[in-house]
Design a protein around this motif. Sequence first.
Motif, PDB file in Angstrom:
ATOM      1  N   PHE A 198       0.853  -1.183   0.000  1.00  0.00           N
ATOM      2  CA  PHE A 198       0.000   0.000   0.000  1.00  0.00           C
ATOM      3  C   PHE A 198       0.893   1.238   0.000  1.00  0.00           C
ATOM      4  O   PHE A 198       1.582   1.518   0.989  1.00  0.00           O
ATOM      5  N   LEU A 199       0.886   1.959  -1.119  1.00  0.00           N
ATOM      6  CA  LEU A 199       1.661   3.182  -1.242  1.00  0.00           C
ATOM      7  C   LEU A 199       0.717   4.372  -1.178  1.00  0.00           C
ATOM      8  O   LEU A 199      -0.500   4.215  -1.232  1.00  0.00           O
ATOM      9  N   ASP A 200       1.289   5.565  -1.087  1.00  0.00           N
ATOM     10  CA  ASP A 200       0.442   6.753  -1.000  1.00  0.00           C
ATOM     11  C   ASP A 200       1.203   7.959  -1.522  1.00  0.00           C
ATOM     12  O   ASP A 200       2.400   8.123  -1.252  1.00  0.00           O
ATOM     13  N   ALA A 201       0.494   8.797  -2.300  1.00  0.00           N
ATOM     14  CA  ALA A 201       1.080  10.056  -2.741  1.00  0.00           C
ATOM     15  C   ALA A 201       0.997  11.122  -1.656  1.00  0.00           C
ATOM     16  O   ALA A 201       1.795  12.062  -1.627  1.00  0.00           O
ATOM     17  N   HIS A 202       0.023  10.959  -0.746  1.00  0.00           N
ATOM     18  CA  HIS A 202      -0.150  11.925   0.343  1.00  0.00           C
ATOM     19  C   HIS A 202      -0.911  11.229   1.464  1.00  0.00           C
ATOM     20  O   HIS A 202      -2.136  11.148   1.447  1.00  0.00           O
ATOM     21  N   ASN A 203      -0.192  10.739   2.443  1.00  0.00           N
ATOM     22  CA  ASN A 203      -0.819  10.032   3.553  1.00  0.00           C
ATOM     23  C   ASN A 203      -1.470  11.024   4.509  1.00  0.00           C
ATOM     24  O   ASN A 203      -0.829  11.939   5.000  1.00  0.00           O
ATOM     25  N   GLU A 204      -2.775  10.842   4.751  1.00  0.00           N
ATOM     26  CA  GLU A 204      -3.533  11.748   5.603  1.00  0.00           C
ATOM     27  C   GLU A 204      -3.892  11.134   6.943  1.00  0.00           C
ATOM     28  O   GLU A 204      -4.650  11.722   7.704  1.00  0.00           O
TER      29      GLU A 204
END
Length: 626
Positions: free
Chosen positions: A259-265
Amino acid sequence: MQHKFTSSVNLFLIVVVFFALVFVNNQLLSPLRLDLTENQVYSLSQGSKQVLKEIDEPINLYFFFSDKASKNMTSLRNYANRVESLLTEYETFAKGKLKLQVLDPQAFSEQEDQADQFGLTAANIGVAGEAIYMGLAATNALDEQEVIAFFDPQKEGFLEYEISKLIYQLSEPEPVNVTLITDLAIKGGQNPMTGQVDPAWTFLTQLEQLYKLEQLSSEAINVPDDTDVLLLVHPKEYTDALLFAIDQFALSGGKILAFLDAHNESDPIAMMAGTMPTGNSSNLQRLLSAWGVEFDSDNVLLDAMAGLDIRTQNGGVTRHFGFVGFTSDQLDREDLLTSNLEVINGASFGVFKKIADAETTWLPLIQSTQNSDLMNTETYAMTQDPEELAKAYQSENQSYVLAARLLGQANSAFEQVPEGAEQRSIITSTDKLNVILVGDTDLLADRFWVQQSSFFGQTIYTPFANNGDFITNAVENLGGSDALISIRSRGVFSRSFIRVDELTVIAEQKFRDQEQILQQQLDDTEQQLLELQNQQVEGGALVISPEQQLAIDEFMQEKVTIRKSLRDVRHQLDKDIESLGNWLKLINIALAPLILILFLALLRIIFKTKPRFASTIPKSKEDPVL
């Protein structure tokens, strides 16, 4: 006399040859199959055959079908025959390692009690609400059991996978070992933003209940040897030693769910450190490049159609283009992971793109709608107002891949062993890569898919999206054997009658307008009739004049006429289909056999040999001797 003897001998020889052929067919040719169906629905895939070859101990299969109770249910009975035929194919190929029993659990019978003990589902769809069983139970030598509670005809495409998975689970009873690497506070603890104690994320609790789970941080330098599935959540700033260990794990046949993310919130620690605007995206590009994939960590997906409604600070409701919910239209219905899911929610997705010359097989699982746009990650992080996001949004009329499965050929991301790595040798390539990539980590957070509540000291989980099912499906699928994973959706046995469907549409279009006109006339007539019947004088007595009575009689007659016309129109809807059915019956029952008989008669005339006479007895002296 000699002719009768010859005929008897020929008849005896025909009987002997017949029984000999039957014996040869049953004893020698029974394992042979010729499947001429379009998608080979009666044959086992190579994955299923591999699962059967790996069985060590005999497995007993019990197929429960309510044959007597489903007497008039043609469609269900046809599907039950399809299931039984496939189970027979399993038994034949297993060569004694599978033993199949077909049971009819009639009411108040021992078979019904046995089905209840296995926990099979009794569907009340029979005549007068009679229970119908159509499930499979299986046991192994260790008395462990697995069941398919009910074979749903709507899931026929996954029939072979479900049966093979059941057999695999009984032949390989060892639990799946999952290794989780993350630095997110998914185990809960004190939230630095609120000061309150947060519970563990629900997805982690579910995985711990289903599998043997070991969690590591980014400080690890190797992957445990007993790992079946490697789960990466928001990987960033990994050392070369850890990246090398992950790389070699993948190339040696290990399964990875990342699980990757461009912007983890959902990272309160990053928010406290003030790194939310920049520097909070995942970074696994070195490995992804070797796997033939690019992950755009510089841009966040905005989707106008999939945007979720959120509550604003002033109490209103608005749509957030970055908080998205993807329905079945955006999920791959042919993949086992997403075939039965309805909604997956997340936020600030990053997108994947396949590298042009990559040899890896690329199978998208989740895609955005066509009403999508990409926004710079830093700009997105600094834009708190959803309405400002909507103003900046510009549709590119393009769909983006947000989750994908990677299979097949891949190379190592390393040319030599990096410093600090425990493994000294290096695997340079593989043709068995098996990786699932997801472009968001926020979908793991509870707020996007589940609510927790306490009920008499017990925690109750109420999901409102299928995020948890997606994670469980992925781990379960990857935790199986390579043979099991290779079994994808197969063809269906039931085939629709395309010509009948076309006739239905044409008939409905042809008669629907007329039906609506007649229905409107009927409604008007009934309304006028009701008005006449409701005319009363003072005191409540009903007074009907001869003219009114005549009008009532006329309206009643008109009502009967309209209803008859309406029935005729509805009957016309099926007339063309019935006509086609009659023609098909005539062709199949009468015309086809007649054509076959004429064809055989023609062949007999063509190939019939003329009688040849060797000699004759001269009738007189003038007759020549031949």
